[in-house]
Write a protein that holds these residues in place. Structure first.
Motif, PDB file in Angstrom:
ATOM      1  N   ASP A 114       0.843  -1.211   0.000  1.00 13.74           N
ATOM      2  CA  ASP A 114       0.000   0.000   0.000  1.00 13.74           C
ATOM      3  C   ASP A 114       0.874   1.256   0.000  1.00 13.74           C
ATOM      4  OD1 ASP A 114      -2.243  -1.515   0.034  1.00 13.74           O
ATOM      5  OD2 ASP A 114      -2.660  -1.266   2.179  1.00 13.74           O
ATOM      6  N   LEU A 115       1.997   1.190   0.747  1.00  8.61           N
ATOM      7  CA  LEU A 115       2.868   2.376   0.854  1.00  8.61           C
ATOM      8  C   LEU A 115       3.703   2.589  -0.406  1.00  8.61           C
ATOM      9  CD1 LEU A 115       4.349   1.906   4.460  1.00  8.61           C
ATOM     10  CD2 LEU A 115       2.909   3.791   3.680  1.00  8.61           C
ATOM     11  N   PHE A 116       4.260   1.499  -0.950  1.00  8.41           N
ATOM     12  CA  PHE A 116       5.239   1.617  -2.043  1.00  8.41           C
ATOM     13  C   PHE A 116       4.645   1.347  -3.421  1.00  8.41           C
ATOM     14  CE2 PHE A 116       7.894   1.146   1.640  1.00  8.41           C
ATOM     15  CZ  PHE A 116       9.069   1.814   1.343  1.00  8.41           C
ATOM     16  N   ASN A 117       3.473   0.711  -3.440  1.00  9.16           N
ATOM     17  CA  ASN A 117       2.849   0.330  -4.703  1.00  9.16           C
ATOM     18  C   ASN A 117       3.823  -0.437  -5.616  1.00  9.16           C
ATOM     19  OD1 ASN A 117       0.755   0.129  -6.477  1.00  9.16           O
ATOM     20  ND2 ASN A 117       1.241   2.048  -7.543  1.00  9.16           N
ATOM     21  N   SER A 118       4.574  -1.354  -5.001  1.00  9.04           N
ATOM     22  CA  SER A 118       5.583  -2.117  -5.748  1.00  9.04           C
ATOM     23  C   SER A 118       5.484  -3.581  -5.329  1.00  9.04           C
ATOM     24  CB  SER A 118       6.980  -1.608  -5.400  1.00  9.04           C
ATOM     25  OG  SER A 118       7.247  -1.882  -4.038  1.00  9.04           O
ATOM     26  N   LEU A 119       6.219  -4.426  -6.035  1.00  8.46           N
ATOM     27  CA  LEU A 119       6.384  -5.799  -5.547  1.00  8.46           C
ATOM     28  C   LEU A 119       7.153  -5.714  -4.221  1.00  8.46           C
ATOM     29  CD1 LEU A 119       6.548  -8.915  -5.830  1.00  8.46           C
ATOM     30  CD2 LEU A 119       8.603  -8.579  -7.219  1.00  8.46           C
ATOM     31  N   VAL A 120       6.668  -6.414  -3.195  1.00  7.63           N
ATOM     32  CA  VAL A 120       7.333  -6.370  -1.881  1.00  7.63           C
ATOM     33  C   VAL A 120       7.792  -7.782  -1.515  1.00  7.63           C
ATOM     34  CG1 VAL A 120       7.007  -5.951   0.595  1.00  7.63           C
ATOM     35  CG2 VAL A 120       5.924  -4.432  -1.077  1.00  7.63           C
ATOM     36  N   ILE A 121       9.049  -7.893  -1.098  1.00  7.10           N
ATOM     37  CA  ILE A 121       9.556  -9.185  -0.622  1.00  7.10           C
ATOM     38  C   ILE A 121      10.097  -8.981   0.790  1.00  7.10           C
ATOM     39  CG2 ILE A 121      11.229 -11.038  -1.005  1.00  7.10           C
ATOM     40  CD1 ILE A 121      11.079 -10.453  -3.991  1.00  7.10           C
ATOM     41  N   VAL A 122       9.648  -9.825   1.719  1.00 11.29           N
ATOM     42  CA  VAL A 122      10.151  -9.750   3.101  1.00 11.29           C
ATOM     43  C   VAL A 122      10.888 -11.063   3.380  1.00 11.29           C
ATOM     44  CG1 VAL A 122       9.573  -9.446   5.540  1.00 11.29           C
ATOM     45  CG2 VAL A 122       8.164  -8.320   3.793  1.00 11.29           C
ATOM     46  N   THR A 123      12.178 -10.951   3.730  1.00 10.70           N
ATOM     47  CA  THR A 123      12.963 -12.149   4.041  1.00 10.70           C
ATOM     48  C   THR A 123      12.932 -12.381   5.547  1.00 10.70           C
ATOM     49  OG1 THR A 123      15.035 -10.894   4.204  1.00 10.70           O
ATOM     50  CG2 THR A 123      14.482 -11.799   2.045  1.00 10.70           C
ATOM     51  N   LEU A 124      12.891 -13.671   5.918  1.00 10.86           N
ATOM     52  CA  LEU A 124      12.738 -14.034   7.332  1.00 10.86           C
ATOM     53  C   LEU A 124      13.806 -15.015   7.783  1.00 10.86           C
ATOM     54  CD1 LEU A 124       8.967 -14.632   6.800  1.00 10.86           C
ATOM     55  CD2 LEU A 124       9.786 -12.957   8.431  1.00 10.86           C
ATOM     56  N   GLY A 125      14.988 -14.963   7.184  1.00 14.33           N
ATOM     57  CA  GLY A 125      16.070 -15.869   7.574  1.00 14.33           C
ATOM     58  C   GLY A 125      15.643 -17.319   7.463  1.00 14.33           C
ATOM     59  N   LYS A 126      15.813 -18.064   8.564  1.00 15.09           N
ATOM     60  CA  LYS A 126      15.516 -19.516   8.494  1.00 15.09           C
ATOM     61  C   LYS A 126      14.023 -19.813   8.349  1.00 15.09           C
ATOM     62  CE  LYS A 126      16.109 -20.288  13.527  1.00 15.09           C
ATOM     63  NZ  LYS A 126      15.606 -19.000  13.908  1.00 15.09           N
ATOM     64  N   ASN A 127      13.164 -18.776   8.455  1.00 13.91           N
ATOM     65  CA  ASN A 127      11.720 -18.981   8.241  1.00 13.91           C
ATOM     66  C   ASN A 127      11.288 -18.762   6.794  1.00 13.91           C
ATOM     67  OD1 ASN A 127      11.122 -19.718  10.876  1.00 13.91           O
ATOM     68  ND2 ASN A 127      11.044 -17.587  11.526  1.00 13.91           N
ATOM     69  N   GLY A 128      12.265 -18.459   5.902  1.00 16.74           N
ATOM     70  CA  GLY A 128      11.919 -18.323   4.490  1.00 16.74           C
ATOM     71  C   GLY A 128      11.681 -16.884   4.069  1.00 16.74           C
ATOM     72  N   SER A 129      10.845 -16.693   3.047  1.00 22.57           N
ATOM     73  CA  SER A 129      10.541 -15.337   2.577  1.00 22.57           C
ATOM     74  C   SER A 129       9.116 -15.301   2.039  1.00 22.57           C
ATOM     75  CB  SER A 129      11.544 -14.890   1.503  1.00 22.57           C
ATOM     76  OG  SER A 129      11.639 -15.847   0.473  1.00 22.57           O
ATOM     77  N   ILE A 130       8.536 -14.108   2.062  1.00 22.74           N
ATOM     78  CA  ILE A 130       7.181 -13.938   1.514  1.00 22.74           C
ATOM     79  C   ILE A 130       7.233 -12.810   0.477  1.00 22.74           C
ATOM     80  CG2 ILE A 130       6.077 -14.638   3.710  1.00 22.74           C
ATOM     81  CD1 ILE A 130       5.517 -11.131   2.523  1.00 22.74           C
ATOM     82  N   ALA A 131       6.268 -12.797  -0.417  1.00 21.65           N
ATOM     83  CA  ALA A 131       6.158 -11.682  -1.371  1.00 21.65           C
ATOM     84  C   ALA A 131       4.693 -11.342  -1.550  1.00 21.65           C
ATOM     85  CB  ALA A 131       6.777 -12.063  -2.712  1.00 21.65           C
ATOM     86  N   PHE A 132       4.456 -10.095  -1.926  1.00 22.00           N
ATOM     87  CA  PHE A 132       3.098  -9.664  -2.279  1.00 22.00           C
ATOM     88  C   PHE A 132       3.196  -8.705  -3.460  1.00 22.00           C
ATOM     89  CE2 PHE A 132      -0.767  -6.953  -1.600  1.00 22.00           C
ATOM     90  CZ  PHE A 132      -1.689  -7.942  -1.909  1.00 22.00           C
TER      91      PHE A 132
END
Ligand code: RIB
Length: 302
Positions: free
Chosen positions: A211-229
């Motif tokens: 909502d803030l960046f209006n871009s593809l967002v990827i959040v990395t979580l170390g050993k818990n993997g990563s998510i994208a929206f």
């Protein structure tokens, strides 16, 4: 035809101390081993792009000291074009990293030449920006210079990737220039002012950041993997189970591998799977450019 990938960013000479634990306040603690390496988020990302076989250029600044020369040589060895690296009349950027037995680290950087980068340095690289398909940025240079270069990247039709590390306030104009934002848990939490520890919290943060960046967002979580929206769909990629030796630069390896996926028009899930493999290999060796895999090391695993 736009063929290049250009990284504008920092070069730090890293002093890594391997130690059992961090000292208490007022305690003098004895470390086990000192490792000296070429680092800096920008240079790490450029080296990883070079090792993946992308036609890579780097824009940045080093000091006129021996560290500057070592860092430029390391980039050249990793197939990065260094013609647009400038020299400042100050010392090179440096980083002091304390690495724990599980590979986790605590790091302090000294600004040095990275903070002497100017708009003139960016202008001198305009030809290569024009020829770049993707530009990658981080936040270890002055914000107004990053904003200036991002504007030039957009003017010239580049896809802009920001690895917003270390987390700091950026301008509204920069929000508008970003096509892909990559952050870890603590950076995500800084930008969306909410706690991000778990996968569910990261998914929520991904939506807020979109909502803030209006871009593809990827959040990395170390050993818990990563998510994208991406505004429509949520993605999750589990981490590889590997024995981690040093996680310094793992986020840089991941960022460059995502850029590789975008460059080669992989879909988002495939880019995340590729980036996960690249960063998993990087953490199994001590930090620095030599820990980053070459394209053939990754291809034999996927
Ligand atoms: O991302 C890791 C890098 O951050 C290190 O190489 C260090 O120099 C700091 O910039």
């Amino acid at each position: 035809m736009k063929e290049n990938i250009t990284v504008l960013g920092s070069l730090n000479y890293d002093f890594l101390v391997k130690q059992e634990r961090m000292p208490e306040k007022g305690e003098t603690y004895t470390g086990e081993e000192l490792i000296e390496l070429s680092g800096g988020k920008g240079a790490n990302q450029a080296a990883q792009c070079g090792k993946l076989g992308l036609n890579t250029y780097m824009i940045g600044k080093v000091g006129q000291d021996q560290y500057g020369t070592i860092m430029i040589d390391s980039l050249k060895e990793n197939h990065v074009n260094t013609s647009y690296l400038q020299k400042a009349h100050t010392r090179s950027g440096m980083s002091f990293v304390h690495v724990m037995p599980d590979g986790e680290y605590y790091s302090t950087i000294l600004k040095g030449a990275n903070f002497e980068l100017t708009t003139k340095d960016v202008d001198e690289a305009e030809d290569v920006i024009k020829q770049s398909k993707i530009m990658i940025f981080q936040l270890e240079n002055p914000i107004p210079i990053i904003e200036y270069a991002m504007a030039k990247a957009k003017e010239n039709g580049c896809y802009v990737v920001l690895n917003a590390a270390p987390a700091k306030t950026i301008t509204q104009e920069m929000y508008d220039y970003i096509d892909c934002l990559i952050v870890n848990e603590s950076e995500a939490s800084f930008y969306c002012s909410q706690k991000v520890d778990t996968i569910e919290e990261a998914k929520k943060a991904g939506r807020t950041l979109h909502d803030l960046f209006n871009s593809l967002v990827i959040v990395t979580l170390g050993k818990n993997g990563s998510i994208a929206f991406d505004g429509n769909q949520e993605y999750f990629q589990p981490a590889q189970k590997v024995k981690s030796v040093d996680t310094t630069g793992a986020g840089d390896a991941y960022t460059s591998a995502i850029a590789y996926g975008i460059y080669h028009q992989f879909d988002i899930q495939k880019s995340m799977a590729f980036a996960t493999e690249v960063s998993a290999i990087a953490v199994t060796k001590d930090g620095g450019h030599s820990s980053f895999p070459k394209i053939e090391d990754v291809m034999e695993k996927i």
